[in-house]
Write a protein that holds these residues in place. Structure first.
Motif, PDB file in Angstrom:
ATOM      1  N   VAL A   1     -47.357   1.590  -2.407  1.00 40.84           N
ATOM      2  CA  VAL A   1     -48.522   1.092  -1.687  1.00 40.84           C
ATOM      3  C   VAL A   1     -49.111  -0.084  -2.452  1.00 40.84           C
ATOM      4  O   VAL A   1     -49.288  -1.170  -1.917  1.00 40.84           O
ATOM      5  CB  VAL A   1     -49.579   2.191  -1.519  1.00 40.84           C
ATOM      6  CG1 VAL A   1     -50.855   1.625  -0.904  1.00 40.84           C
ATOM      7  CG2 VAL A   1     -49.036   3.329  -0.659  1.00 40.84           C
TER       8      VAL A   1
ATOM      9  N   LEU B   1     -49.511  -3.956   3.911  1.00 38.45           N
ATOM     10  CA  LEU B   1     -50.842  -3.418   3.631  1.00 38.45           C
ATOM     11  C   LEU B   1     -51.795  -4.451   3.045  1.00 38.45           C
ATOM     12  O   LEU B   1     -52.981  -4.156   2.857  1.00 38.45           O
ATOM     13  CB  LEU B   1     -50.719  -2.245   2.657  1.00 38.45           C
ATOM     14  CG  LEU B   1     -49.860  -1.084   3.128  1.00 38.45           C
ATOM     15  CD1 LEU B   1     -49.771  -0.026   2.052  1.00 38.45           C
ATOM     16  CD2 LEU B   1     -50.403  -0.503   4.422  1.00 38.45           C
TER      17      LEU B   1
ATOM     18  N   MET C   1     -59.079   1.873   0.902  1.00 40.33           N
ATOM     19  CA  MET C   1     -58.294   1.712   2.121  1.00 40.33           C
ATOM     20  C   MET C   1     -59.246   1.479   3.283  1.00 40.33           C
ATOM     21  O   MET C   1     -60.094   2.338   3.576  1.00 40.33           O
ATOM     22  CB  MET C   1     -57.446   2.965   2.366  1.00 40.33           C
ATOM     23  CG  MET C   1     -56.556   3.344   1.186  1.00 40.33           C
ATOM     24  SD  MET C   1     -55.463   4.732   1.550  1.00 40.33           S
ATOM     25  CE  MET C   1     -56.661   6.046   1.761  1.00 40.33           C
TER      26      MET C   1
ATOM     27  N   LEU D   1     -58.118   1.790   8.543  1.00 43.59           N
ATOM     28  CA  LEU D   1     -56.990   2.723   8.526  1.00 43.59           C
ATOM     29  C   LEU D   1     -56.392   2.907   9.911  1.00 43.59           C
ATOM     30  O   LEU D   1     -57.097   2.872  10.930  1.00 43.59           O
ATOM     31  CB  LEU D   1     -57.435   4.060   7.942  1.00 43.59           C
ATOM     32  CG  LEU D   1     -57.577   4.058   6.405  1.00 43.59           C
ATOM     33  CD1 LEU D   1     -58.412   5.237   5.943  1.00 43.59           C
ATOM     34  CD2 LEU D   1     -56.206   4.069   5.759  1.00 43.59           C
TER      35      LEU D   1
ATOM     36  N   ASP E   1     -50.889   5.167   8.648  1.00 38.32           N
ATOM     37  CA  ASP E   1     -51.211   5.307   7.228  1.00 38.32           C
ATOM     38  C   ASP E   1     -51.247   6.783   6.804  1.00 38.32           C
ATOM     39  O   ASP E   1     -51.407   7.083   5.617  1.00 38.32           O
ATOM     40  CB  ASP E   1     -52.565   4.667   6.912  1.00 38.32           C
ATOM     41  CG  ASP E   1     -52.555   3.160   7.104  1.00 38.32           C
ATOM     42  OD1 ASP E   1     -53.552   2.633   7.633  1.00 38.32           O
ATOM     43  OD2 ASP E   1     -51.550   2.521   6.725  1.00 38.32           O
TER      44      ASP E   1
END
Length: 118
Positions: free
Chosen positions: A47, A62, A81, A84, A88
């Motif tokens: 990630v 991302l 984050m 979303l 995800d």
């Protein structure tokens, strides 16, 4: 070395979560730390990562939504984050790596589940 991940949960699409990874030792001793995720039926994927010097790397898909950061004083790495999406949804794992001579060692946290509802 122990890595304790936390902050996962259930969130609606478009929402935000911040994951935390607390290390049992000083994180500046690690060459890098990062977050990986594994969705059901899929392989674990990177990630984001951050090196001792603060250089960051993100999964291309991302960029702009996720931000990794570190607080050396708290021995904690964060993953913010935003926006979303249901895709995800995954178990997010904290990772750390250290270099000892010619050898690289990897450490993993227990994972924290993030579920994004549509």
């Amino acid at each position: 070395v122990q890595l304790q991940a936390s902050g996962g949960g259930l969130v609606q699409a478009g929402g935000s979560l911040r994951l935390s990874c607390a290390a049992s030792r000083r994180i500046f001793e690690f060459a890098s730390m990062g977050w990986y995720r594994q969705a059901p039926g899929k392989e674990r994927e990177l990630v984001a990562s951050i090196t001792r010097s603060g250089r960051t790397e993100y999964a291309e898909s991302l960029k702009g939504r996720f931000t990794i950061s570190r607080d050396n004083a708290k021995n904690t790495v964060y993953l913010q984050m935003n926006s979303l999406k249901p895709e995800d949804t995954a178990v997010y794992y904290c990772n750390a790596s250290s270099l000892v001579g010619d050898y690289e060692f990897y450490y993993w946290g227990q994972g924290t589940l993030v579920t994004v509802s549509s």
